[in-house]
Motif scaffolding. Sequence first.
Motif, PDB file in Angstrom:
ATOM      1  N   GLY A   1      56.139   9.326-132.730  1.00  0.00           N
ATOM      2  CA  GLY A   1      54.916   8.557-132.503  1.00  0.00           C
ATOM      3  C   GLY A   1      54.266   8.110-133.794  1.00  0.00           C
ATOM      4  N   GLY A   2      55.051   8.067-134.884  1.00  0.00           N
ATOM      5  CA  GLY A   2      54.554   7.607-136.171  1.00  0.00           C
ATOM      6  C   GLY A   2      54.147   8.725-137.117  1.00  0.00           C
ATOM      7  N   THR A   3      54.106   9.951-136.603  1.00  0.00           N
ATOM      8  CA  THR A   3      53.688  11.106-137.403  1.00  0.00           C
ATOM      9  C   THR A   3      54.893  11.910-137.863  1.00  0.00           C
ATOM     10  N   PRO A   4      55.037  12.121-139.178  1.00  0.00           N
ATOM     11  CA  PRO A   4      56.175  12.882-139.674  1.00  0.00           C
ATOM     12  C   PRO A   4      56.153  14.329-139.184  1.00  0.00           C
ATOM     13  N   VAL A   5      57.326  14.851-138.902  1.00  0.00           N
ATOM     14  CA  VAL A   5      57.471  16.229-138.447  1.00  0.00           C
ATOM     15  C   VAL A   5      58.220  17.000-139.532  1.00  0.00           C
ATOM     16  N   SER A   6      57.773  18.216-139.798  1.00  0.00           N
ATOM     17  CA  SER A   6      58.443  19.051-140.805  1.00  0.00           C
ATOM     18  C   SER A   6      59.173  20.203-140.115  1.00  0.00           C
ATOM     19  N   SER A   7      59.998  20.900-140.886  1.00  0.00           N
ATOM     20  CA  SER A   7      60.690  22.063-140.332  1.00  0.00           C
ATOM     21  C   SER A   7      59.677  23.148-139.945  1.00  0.00           C
ATOM     22  N   ASP A   8      58.552  23.216-140.651  1.00  0.00           N
ATOM     23  CA  ASP A   8      57.509  24.184-140.269  1.00  0.00           C
ATOM     24  C   ASP A   8      56.904  23.824-138.911  1.00  0.00           C
ATOM     25  N   ASP A   9      56.692  22.540-138.674  1.00  0.00           N
ATOM     26  CA  ASP A   9      56.187  22.116-137.355  1.00  0.00           C
ATOM     27  C   ASP A   9      57.146  22.573-136.256  1.00  0.00           C
ATOM     28  N   LEU A  10      58.447  22.389-136.518  1.00  0.00           N
ATOM     29  CA  LEU A  10      59.438  22.802-135.506  1.00  0.00           C
ATOM     30  C   LEU A  10      59.370  24.303-135.252  1.00  0.00           C
TER      31      LEU A  10
ATOM     32  N   VAL B   1      55.574  -4.128-128.798  1.00  0.00           N
ATOM     33  CA  VAL B   1      56.402  -4.824-127.810  1.00  0.00           C
ATOM     34  C   VAL B   1      56.686  -3.937-126.595  1.00  0.00           C
ATOM     35  N   GLU B   2      56.973  -2.673-126.838  1.00  0.00           N
ATOM     36  CA  GLU B   2      57.428  -1.804-125.746  1.00  0.00           C
ATOM     37  C   GLU B   2      56.268  -1.219-124.934  1.00  0.00           C
ATOM     38  N   GLY B   3      55.081  -1.179-125.535  1.00  0.00           N
ATOM     39  CA  GLY B   3      53.932  -0.593-124.836  1.00  0.00           C
ATOM     40  C   GLY B   3      53.506   0.718-125.467  1.00  0.00           C
ATOM     41  N   GLU B   4      52.200   0.860-125.727  1.00  0.00           N
ATOM     42  CA  GLU B   4      51.658   2.052-126.395  1.00  0.00           C
ATOM     43  C   GLU B   4      51.947   3.336-125.610  1.00  0.00           C
ATOM     44  N   GLY B   5      52.120   3.204-124.296  1.00  0.00           N
ATOM     45  CA  GLY B   5      52.377   4.386-123.466  1.00  0.00           C
ATOM     46  C   GLY B   5      53.624   5.145-123.861  1.00  0.00           C
ATOM     47  N   LEU B   6      54.501   4.489-124.648  1.00  0.00           N
ATOM     48  CA  LEU B   6      55.743   5.146-125.053  1.00  0.00           C
ATOM     49  C   LEU B   6      55.634   5.842-126.418  1.00  0.00           C
ATOM     50  N   ARG B   7      54.422   5.888-126.986  1.00  0.00           N
ATOM     51  CA  ARG B   7      54.288   6.426-128.350  1.00  0.00           C
ATOM     52  C   ARG B   7      54.913   7.810-128.502  1.00  0.00           C
ATOM     53  N   SER B   8      54.649   8.705-127.556  1.00  0.00           N
ATOM     54  CA  SER B   8      55.129  10.095-127.734  1.00  0.00           C
ATOM     55  C   SER B   8      56.652  10.196-127.672  1.00  0.00           C
ATOM     56  N   VAL B   9      57.299   9.177-127.139  1.00  0.00           N
ATOM     57  CA  VAL B   9      58.772   9.209-127.101  1.00  0.00           C
ATOM     58  C   VAL B   9      59.376   8.140-128.018  1.00  0.00           C
ATOM     59  N   THR B  10      58.675   7.847-129.081  1.00  0.00           N
ATOM     60  CA  THR B  10      59.204   6.924-130.087  1.00  0.00           C
ATOM     61  C   THR B  10      59.538   7.715-131.344  1.00  0.00           C
TER      62      THR B  10
END
Lengths: 71, 71, 71, 71, 71, 71
Positions: free
Chosen positions: E56-65, F32-41
């Motif tokens: 969703g545009g936010t970087p994920v780290s190994s600590d987050d996992l 383009v795809e819709g903001e509703g898909l943010r968590s699965v992008t």
Amino acid sequence: MPLVQIKGISGYLSIEQKQEIIRKVTDAVLSVEGEGLRSVTWVLIEDVPSGAWGVGGTPVSSDDLRAMSKA
Amino acid sequence: MPLVQIKGISGYLSIEQKQEIIRKVTDAVLSVEGEGLRSVTWVLIEDVPSGAWGVGGTPVSSDDLRAMSKA
Amino acid sequence: MPLVQIKGISGYLSIEQKQEIIRKVTDAVLSVEGEGLRSVTWVLIEDVPSGAWGVGGTPVSSDDLRAMSKA
Amino acid sequence: MPLVQIKGISGYLSIEQKQEIIRKVTDAVLSVEGEGLRSVTWVLIEDVPSGAWGVGGTPVSSDDLRAMSKA
Amino acid sequence: MPLVQIKGISGYLSIEQKQEIIRKVTDAVLSVEGEGLRSVTWVLIEDVPSGAWGVGGTPVSSDDLRAMSKA
Amino acid sequence: MPLVQIKGISGYLSIEQKQEIIRKVTDAVLSVEGEGLRSVTWVLIEDVPSGAWGVGGTPVSSDDLRAMSKA
């Protein structure tokens, strides 16, 4: 020489929408990497058949995506 | 092991041409890596739909490729 | 626009060998697709860490490959 | 955030078999990575056309696979 | 000829855990595809650097996992 | 469930630039795809070693890219 490979679920995007994504993603990448790299920026979009993509083990369809995108 | 994954634009290559590429690329890779690895050398060719591959943001079609290949 | 993505096991090929593969694979692909596509032919080579590639469930190392290549 | 991308030969697996693989592979991965990651575990299955996948330079078809699987 | 390519975040899995995943995923796939395909079943695991994978545009780290896996 | 996999040449982008690309590409795709898909992008960025990426058979380095980007 950014190479961008995008995968989505078949039946969700039209070819016009894919070409809009190609344009916008190219611009987004080049705004960071530098316009001088435009000719070596590739973006390609592939479809995975609806039902052959699982999240947490559960297959997702293009209808599921449509429902989510409106949520 | 070597694993070679090739992508092109749909409608440009026939299946016979793809199989010729598979043979020639396998030979090219093994000429460097060693013939002993032949049984673990995989080459696979996938098509991206015409129009869903952009260079510098502009979609390329199989007709565009045909024009370029003769230039 | 052929796009060729090659994966191998880390520690098996030198950078000089990778560049020889890049040249030979490019030539092999263009001998079928047409020389006019040279400027849009990309070949890239990536390494997978030794031990993180399994065949039939058994990890393979760069030493295993070296033994096979001489067999 | 394990991302699992599986490729096979077109015509070998039914959609039901692909979904069984998606479930079982998800469970296999999470048994090591931790169940807490289930919602960010993706498994997708793509087909390569029969004849466009070479082993040692020789194309393999879905019929070849069927013969092997019974051997 | 199932080819399984897995990507995760660097620093999350040890090499022993990766090899356990390779074994279990191979078994999971072959339980559906047929044991006769074992010798042509490849599973490879690659790491993406921590911070270079966004959800969703936010970087994920190994600590987050690690935090998620225990949730 | 757009999945975006980006490859570039090692040493060209900083981690901050990669995260800026992740944000901007995510926004571009969702417009383009819709903001509703943010968590699965998902957007992930991988590096190919400088010298192991060829265009037309000639290896390209991160220095070559830097020169191009300013042209």
